[in-house]
Design an enzyme around this catalytic site. Structure first.
Site, PDB file in Angstrom:
ATOM      1  N   HIS A 156     -76.407 -21.525 -20.797  1.00 29.02           N
ATOM      2  CA  HIS A 156     -75.865 -21.044 -19.194  1.00 29.02           C
ATOM      3  C   HIS A 156     -76.102 -22.901 -18.862  1.00 29.02           C
ATOM      4  O   HIS A 156     -77.105 -24.174 -19.653  1.00 29.02           O
ATOM      5  CB  HIS A 156     -78.075 -21.392 -18.847  1.00 29.02           C
ATOM      6  CG  HIS A 156     -77.675 -19.838 -18.205  1.00 29.02           C
ATOM      7  ND1 HIS A 156     -78.894 -19.447 -18.698  1.00 29.02           N
ATOM      8  CD2 HIS A 156     -76.378 -18.887 -17.812  1.00 29.02           C
ATOM      9  CE1 HIS A 156     -78.574 -17.670 -18.560  1.00 29.02           C
ATOM     10  NE2 HIS A 156     -77.342 -17.465 -18.347  1.00 29.02           N
ATOM     11  N   GLU A 159     -78.454 -25.956 -17.378  1.00 26.09           N
ATOM     12  CA  GLU A 159     -79.819 -26.089 -18.059  1.00 26.09           C
ATOM     13  C   GLU A 159     -79.627 -27.350 -19.513  1.00 26.09           C
ATOM     14  O   GLU A 159     -79.424 -27.404 -20.381  1.00 26.09           O
ATOM     15  CB  GLU A 159     -80.750 -25.101 -19.149  1.00 26.09           C
ATOM     16  CG  GLU A 159     -80.416 -24.154 -17.693  1.00 26.09           C
ATOM     17  CD  GLU A 159     -81.184 -22.673 -18.241  1.00 26.09           C
ATOM     18  OE1 GLU A 159     -81.133 -22.393 -19.383  1.00 26.09           O
ATOM     19  OE2 GLU A 159     -80.822 -22.032 -17.504  1.00 26.09           O
ATOM     20  N   ARG A 211     -73.884 -22.680 -13.771  1.00 21.36           N
ATOM     21  CA  ARG A 211     -74.641 -21.259 -14.217  1.00 21.36           C
ATOM     22  C   ARG A 211     -73.992 -21.191 -15.936  1.00 21.36           C
ATOM     23  O   ARG A 211     -73.663 -20.884 -16.997  1.00 21.36           O
ATOM     24  CB  ARG A 211     -75.444 -20.630 -13.756  1.00 21.36           C
ATOM     25  CG  ARG A 211     -76.828 -19.717 -14.642  1.00 21.36           C
ATOM     26  CD  ARG A 211     -76.929 -18.742 -13.772  1.00 21.36           C
ATOM     27  NE  ARG A 211     -77.598 -17.258 -14.304  1.00 21.36           N
ATOM     28  CZ  ARG A 211     -78.928 -17.255 -15.424  1.00 21.36           C
ATOM     29  NH1 ARG A 211     -79.998 -18.481 -15.036  1.00 21.36           N
ATOM     30  NH2 ARG A 211     -78.725 -16.179 -15.498  1.00 21.36           N
ATOM     31  N   HIS A 281     -83.574 -22.408 -23.063  1.00 24.18           N
ATOM     32  CA  HIS A 281     -82.865 -22.344 -21.849  1.00 24.18           C
ATOM     33  C   HIS A 281     -83.908 -23.961 -21.186  1.00 24.18           C
ATOM     34  O   HIS A 281     -84.775 -24.318 -21.721  1.00 24.18           O
ATOM     35  CB  HIS A 281     -83.587 -21.341 -21.185  1.00 24.18           C
ATOM     36  CG  HIS A 281     -82.724 -19.840 -21.423  1.00 24.18           C
ATOM     37  ND1 HIS A 281     -81.439 -20.078 -20.927  1.00 24.18           N
ATOM     38  CD2 HIS A 281     -81.737 -19.422 -22.609  1.00 24.18           C
ATOM     39  CE1 HIS A 281     -80.613 -18.535 -21.899  1.00 24.18           C
ATOM     40  NE2 HIS A 281     -81.197 -18.759 -22.636  1.00 24.18           N
ATOM     41  N   GLU A 355     -87.950 -21.603 -22.726  1.00 25.08           N
ATOM     42  CA  GLU A 355     -87.353 -21.952 -21.313  1.00 25.08           C
ATOM     43  C   GLU A 355     -88.370 -23.339 -21.641  1.00 25.08           C
ATOM     44  O   GLU A 355     -89.861 -23.637 -21.413  1.00 25.08           O
ATOM     45  CB  GLU A 355     -88.482 -21.293 -20.357  1.00 25.08           C
ATOM     46  CG  GLU A 355     -87.568 -20.431 -20.155  1.00 25.08           C
ATOM     47  CD  GLU A 355     -86.327 -19.959 -19.529  1.00 25.08           C
ATOM     48  OE1 GLU A 355     -86.131 -21.168 -19.062  1.00 25.08           O
ATOM     49  OE2 GLU A 355     -85.980 -18.890 -19.181  1.00 25.08           O
TER      50      GLU A 355
END
Length: 402
Positions: A156, A159, A211, A281, A355
């Site tokens: 993405h 990020e 994104r 991510h 994440e």
């Protein structure tokens, strides 16, 4: 009176279904960017919404009363992220800054060139706009039938901490071998620092909040496929959308995009040696494992749970940071077509999505001063999990003959 609003990020908690509907409406009609959740389909009562609002877009007050401004100074933060060490007083190293795509390509070449015995570049494929997808293969032992792990970053575009981690990781592995010697003696490591180069470039040149990839669709106004909804794992079911204008557009068919296809082809080709798959991510501080595409439990759910639990415990001990952990669908929401679920179904039974920092204070605009900490937390998780994978998969050494 017209105020000159600046770009800002708001945190809004809708209390009722009616407020949820108003908010869904706002995000579809105005030039806003949802940070959390990524799409209006995931909005629900009592769940925080993080919303980027460009200054010229609308006067928020009219639309919504119960919000607080979490980032009033978005443009300053973006500037901080793109400064790249031009400040002579800055003592930060190369790895504590964000880098534009060209600089990452230079770094890839330099890293391979400087470590000819241990690092080689692999061209995995190319992007929609024909940019190369380079992975590095790190190999510190020449034992036969070695196993491997795969780490990809930057699926993405916005990020940015994700590619920063891939660079950090390679640097760490090449310079501080001591603490991960065990892993490196047993496993090669493939690292793909930017899986979505077109999108990443676009976040530097045009729209920091982008994104998806940059593939055009049949709708001339709407560009891009969410690469993490484009893999063949319950493709385009609940949690993805068939509309090109959506942030979670699944694409025309599974692996319709050259980026996801390239990664899938590489993993198919190496599925017998790759035992561990990790996709990086941000943001929200979570350690997730399959499934995200269904609420069913993975076959080795308990093993996976034990691994992320241990990783989260270590991160808390060393860095005082809290990471949530669990199966994707149950921990955040249904998200079909993800690379980790697909890799798992391919047979890579240790498959994870991390994440990274933070939990919404800066969101995607994590200041460069936080890169080191964020990367060390993720590194702790990678090391903890890799060692556990080795424990579970590698045959115990036979006891010496008596």
């Amino acid at each position: 009176t017209l105020f000159q609003f600046s770009d800002q990020v708001l945190i809004i908690t809708p209390e009722t279904q009616e407020q949820v509907d108003i908010l869904k409406n706002v995000t579809s009609q105005y030039e806003t960017a949802l940070w959390q959740p990524v799409s209006p389909v995931y909005m629900k009562e009592q769940a925080e919404v993080h919303l980027f609002v460009p200054g010229e877009s609308f006067e928020t007050e009219q639309v919504y009363s119960g919000f607080r401004v979490s980032l009033p100074n978005v443009n300053e933060l973006i500037e901080m992220q793109t400064m790249n060490g031009t400040d002579p007083r800055s003592t930060s190293t190369f790895y504590e800054r964000y880098h534009r795509l060209e600089d990452i390509y230079d770094w890839l070449n330099r890293t391979a060139h400087d470590n000819p015995r241990t690092v080689k570049t692999i061209l995995v494929g190319s992007s929609h706009e024909k940019r190369p997808l380079y992975a590095l293969k790190l190999s510190f032992s020449d034992r036969p039938n070695r196993k491997a792990m795969w780490i990809d970053c930057g699926i993405h575009a916005r990020e940015w901490i994700s590619p920063a981690f891939c660079l950090w990781f390679v640097h760490h592995v090449s310079t501080v071998k001591v603490e991960i010697t065990d892993i490196l003696n047993n496993m090669d490591v493939y690292v793909l620092p930017v899986m979505n180069p077109d999108g990443y470039k676009y976040t530097w040149t045009t729209n920091r909040m982008w994104r998806k990839n940059r593939a055009p669709s049949h709708n001339p106004k709407c560009v891009g496929v969410d690469l993490n909804r484009n893999f063949d794992a319950n493709w385009c079911t609940e949690g993805a959308l068939p509309y090109p204008c959506s942030e979670i557009y699944c694409g025309a068919f599974p692996e319709s995009e050259p980026e996801s296809r390239a990664v899938a082809d590489f993993l198919r080709e190496h599925k017998d040696s790759i035992q561990l798959y990790i996709s990086i991510h941000s943001y929200s501080q979570m350690l997730l494992f399959p499934y995200s595409c269904t609420v069913e439990e993975a076959g080795n759910h308990n093993d996976l749970l034990e691994m992320v639990q241990e990783a989260a415990r270590k991160i808390r001990t060393f860095y005082r940071s809290t990471y949530k952990y669990g199966a994707g669908a149950k921990t955040i929401y249904l998200a079909p077509g993800g690379s980790d679920d697909w890799a798992y179904d391919l047979g890579i039974k240790y498959s994870f999505t991390f994440e990274l920092q933070d939990r919404g204070e800066y969101g995607f605009l994590l200041p460069p001063s936080r890169i080191g900490n964020a990367c060390n937390e993720a590194l702790t998780a990678v090391k903890t999990i890799a060692l556990k994978v080795m424990e579970k998969t590698q045959a115990p050494k036979s006891p010496a003959a008596v």
